[in-house]
Motif scaffolding. Sequence first.
Motif, PDB file in Angstrom:
ATOM      1  N   ARG A  66       0.836  -1.204   0.000  1.00 46.01           N
ATOM      2  CA  ARG A  66       0.000   0.000   0.000  1.00 46.01           C
ATOM      3  C   ARG A  66       0.873   1.257   0.000  1.00 46.01           C
ATOM      4  NH1 ARG A  66      -0.036   2.563   4.788  1.00 46.01           N
ATOM      5  NH2 ARG A  66       0.697   1.432   6.633  1.00 46.01           N
ATOM      6  N   PRO A  67       0.353   2.382  -0.477  1.00 46.38           N
ATOM      7  CA  PRO A  67       1.083   3.656  -0.371  1.00 46.38           C
ATOM      8  C   PRO A  67       1.350   3.985   1.101  1.00 46.38           C
ATOM      9  CG  PRO A  67      -0.752   3.860  -1.902  1.00 46.38           C
ATOM     10  CD  PRO A  67      -0.909   2.537  -1.230  1.00 46.38           C
ATOM     11  N   GLY A  68       2.544   4.380   1.391  1.00 44.93           N
ATOM     12  CA  GLY A  68       2.938   4.630   2.776  1.00 44.93           C
ATOM     13  C   GLY A  68       3.282   3.358   3.527  1.00 44.93           C
ATOM     14  N   GLY A  69       3.431   2.236   2.810  1.00 46.67           N
ATOM     15  CA  GLY A  69       3.673   0.956   3.459  1.00 46.67           C
ATOM     16  C   GLY A  69       5.081   0.444   3.239  1.00 46.67           C
ATOM     17  N   ASN A 162       9.720   8.638   2.958  1.00 49.82           N
ATOM     18  CA  ASN A 162      10.165   7.404   3.612  1.00 49.82           C
ATOM     19  C   ASN A 162       8.948   6.649   4.120  1.00 49.82           C
ATOM     20  OD1 ASN A 162      11.699   5.426   4.911  1.00 49.82           O
ATOM     21  ND2 ASN A 162      11.951   6.677   6.745  1.00 49.82           N
ATOM     22  N   ALA A 163       8.289   5.896   3.224  1.00 52.60           N
ATOM     23  CA  ALA A 163       7.091   5.132   3.577  1.00 52.60           C
ATOM     24  C   ALA A 163       6.072   6.068   4.232  1.00 52.60           C
ATOM     25  CB  ALA A 163       7.445   3.934   4.449  1.00 52.60           C
ATOM     26  N   SER A 164       5.600   5.728   5.432  1.00 53.79           N
ATOM     27  CA  SER A 164       4.553   6.531   6.058  1.00 53.79           C
ATOM     28  C   SER A 164       5.092   7.761   6.781  1.00 53.79           C
ATOM     29  CB  SER A 164       3.760   5.672   7.056  1.00 53.79           C
ATOM     30  OG  SER A 164       4.598   5.212   8.087  1.00 53.79           O
ATOM     31  N   SER A 165       6.388   7.948   6.760  1.00 56.88           N
ATOM     32  CA  SER A 165       6.986   9.120   7.407  1.00 56.88           C
ATOM     33  C   SER A 165       7.744   9.920   6.357  1.00 56.88           C
ATOM     34  CB  SER A 165       7.946   8.698   8.531  1.00 56.88           C
ATOM     35  OG  SER A 165       7.260   8.009   9.549  1.00 56.88           O
ATOM     36  N   GLU A 166       7.216  11.087   6.023  1.00 57.45           N
ATOM     37  CA  GLU A 166       7.941  11.968   5.097  1.00 57.45           C
ATOM     38  C   GLU A 166       8.235  13.278   5.803  1.00 57.45           C
ATOM     39  OE1 GLU A 166       5.263  11.954   1.765  1.00 57.45           O
ATOM     40  OE2 GLU A 166       4.170  13.703   2.513  1.00 57.45           O
ATOM     41  N   TYR A 167       9.425  13.786   5.550  1.00 57.79           N
ATOM     42  CA  TYR A 167       9.900  14.970   6.245  1.00 57.79           C
ATOM     43  C   TYR A 167      10.125  16.093   5.235  1.00 57.79           C
ATOM     44  CZ  TYR A 167      10.775  11.749  10.120  1.00 57.79           C
ATOM     45  OH  TYR A 167      10.637  10.813  11.122  1.00 57.79           O
ATOM     46  N   PHE A 168       9.608  17.278   5.567  1.00 57.07           N
ATOM     47  CA  PHE A 168       9.783  18.417   4.680  1.00 57.07           C
ATOM     48  C   PHE A 168      11.166  19.041   4.882  1.00 57.07           C
ATOM     49  CE2 PHE A 168       5.107  18.400   5.479  1.00 57.07           C
ATOM     50  CZ  PHE A 168       4.713  18.093   4.185  1.00 57.07           C
ATOM     51  N   HIS A 290      10.389   0.629   0.822  1.00 55.22           N
ATOM     52  CA  HIS A 290       9.545   1.626   1.479  1.00 55.22           C
ATOM     53  C   HIS A 290       8.802   2.394   0.387  1.00 55.22           C
ATOM     54  CE1 HIS A 290      11.757   1.938   5.636  1.00 55.22           C
ATOM     55  NE2 HIS A 290      11.375   0.715   5.328  1.00 55.22           N
ATOM     56  N   ILE A 291       7.490   2.257   0.372  1.00 56.52           N
ATOM     57  CA  ILE A 291       6.669   2.884  -0.663  1.00 56.52           C
ATOM     58  C   ILE A 291       6.109   4.195  -0.122  1.00 56.52           C
ATOM     59  CG2 ILE A 291       4.776   2.557  -2.273  1.00 56.52           C
ATOM     60  CD1 ILE A 291       7.105   0.507  -2.492  1.00 56.52           C
ATOM     61  N   PRO A 292       6.431   5.315  -0.734  1.00 58.76           N
ATOM     62  CA  PRO A 292       5.916   6.599  -0.239  1.00 58.76           C
ATOM     63  C   PRO A 292       4.420   6.738  -0.492  1.00 58.76           C
ATOM     64  CG  PRO A 292       7.814   6.881  -1.717  1.00 58.76           C
ATOM     65  CD  PRO A 292       7.339   5.478  -1.871  1.00 58.76           C
ATOM     66  N   TYR A 293       3.833   7.731   0.162  1.00 59.89           N
ATOM     67  CA  TYR A 293       2.486   8.139  -0.213  1.00 59.89           C
ATOM     68  C   TYR A 293       2.510   8.689  -1.642  1.00 59.89           C
ATOM     69  CZ  TYR A 293       1.251   8.068   4.784  1.00 59.89           C
ATOM     70  OH  TYR A 293       1.028   7.699   6.086  1.00 59.89           O
ATOM     71  N   GLY A 294       1.382   8.552  -2.331  1.00 61.28           N
ATOM     72  CA  GLY A 294       1.234   9.213  -3.621  1.00 61.28           C
ATOM     73  C   GLY A 294       1.848   8.502  -4.801  1.00 61.28           C
ATOM     74  N   VAL A 295       2.144   7.194  -4.659  1.00 65.44           N
ATOM     75  CA  VAL A 295       2.647   6.424  -5.791  1.00 65.44           C
ATOM     76  C   VAL A 295       1.460   5.850  -6.554  1.00 65.44           C
ATOM     77  CG1 VAL A 295       4.036   4.435  -6.517  1.00 65.44           C
ATOM     78  CG2 VAL A 295       4.804   5.864  -4.621  1.00 65.44           C
TER      79      VAL A 295
END
Length: 312
Positions: A66-69, A162-168, A290-295
């Motif tokens: 899944r996205p974020g997984g 980074n999967a379910s954790s993305e940093y700006f 690690h699959i980011p959100y929004g793929v």
Amino acid sequence: MNKVFPLSGFLFSGSIITILLLGFISGTPQPVSATNTTDTVTIAVTVLEQTMVDINPSSLSWTNVRPGGIGNSTNEANNYTSIQIENIGSKNITNIWFNTSYPTSKPFGTANATLYDAGNFVVISKNDDDHYYFVNRVDYNDSEIVYLLRESGYDFYGRFRNASSEYFWVANPGVGTNCSSGATAFRLGNKPHNQSGTGSIDFTTASEYTTISLTTTEQTTGPFSGWWGVGNNTAWKGLNQNYCIAINEYCNVTVFYKYNYDMPACDAKEFFSSTPIAPGASAIGDINVHIPYGVYYGAVNSGTLTVFASDE
């Protein structure tokens, strides 16, 4: 007139008698004794000095992540958890490092799965270490984040996905638009953005970010050749992992890396293995994605993990 003479139970006719004499040996045959003899041949072999590695399995495939997984052995087609890097040559391998493939432009927002690169999702851990690192996670400047609070000059910004954790992050090149300059200010958010939390978006408040000091570095070889501003996140209050961080001179590409020795020099960069591996021995790397959100859904473009081995 011919006469018939009986002989030993046979009848012979004619005046001339031809007798076939057969010899018979009576009694039990006597064995002939065997004699063994030996000789030796001297064998001499000189093995060529050769550095060689063999990587297995030769392909990995994760499905339905899944996205974020995180894709692990439960999503991998053969339930593989690791790769084995075997020294099949004749010299000790002293250093091992990696490269992974990555997209050549920002794939997010394109609704095209083939513009993503599976290599850019790969994280790897030393066997049983449980600390997974991207080899070289590439992200592109994201000019559509409208809710970041930024001071004047911080006109470049994006995400470490980074999967379910993305940093700006935000960057201010200081002079002009060259982010490889040592004058560049690079700020990395301390709290992750995910489905349940906005994360650190206020880059005007010091407690919300960590400033990464950058050094101007030129990389002359490999896929990441060019000028970079390079630092490490030792003091980062976010993800508890020590990465090297590089932003290119055009301020539009960031790379978080660990086990890639073809990236610019950085204190956090290291070989995956620097313990000599003798011929016939091997190193093991645990591997996930690690699959980011929004793929975008579907099969993304196949990627590669390249393993390098050195005898120096």
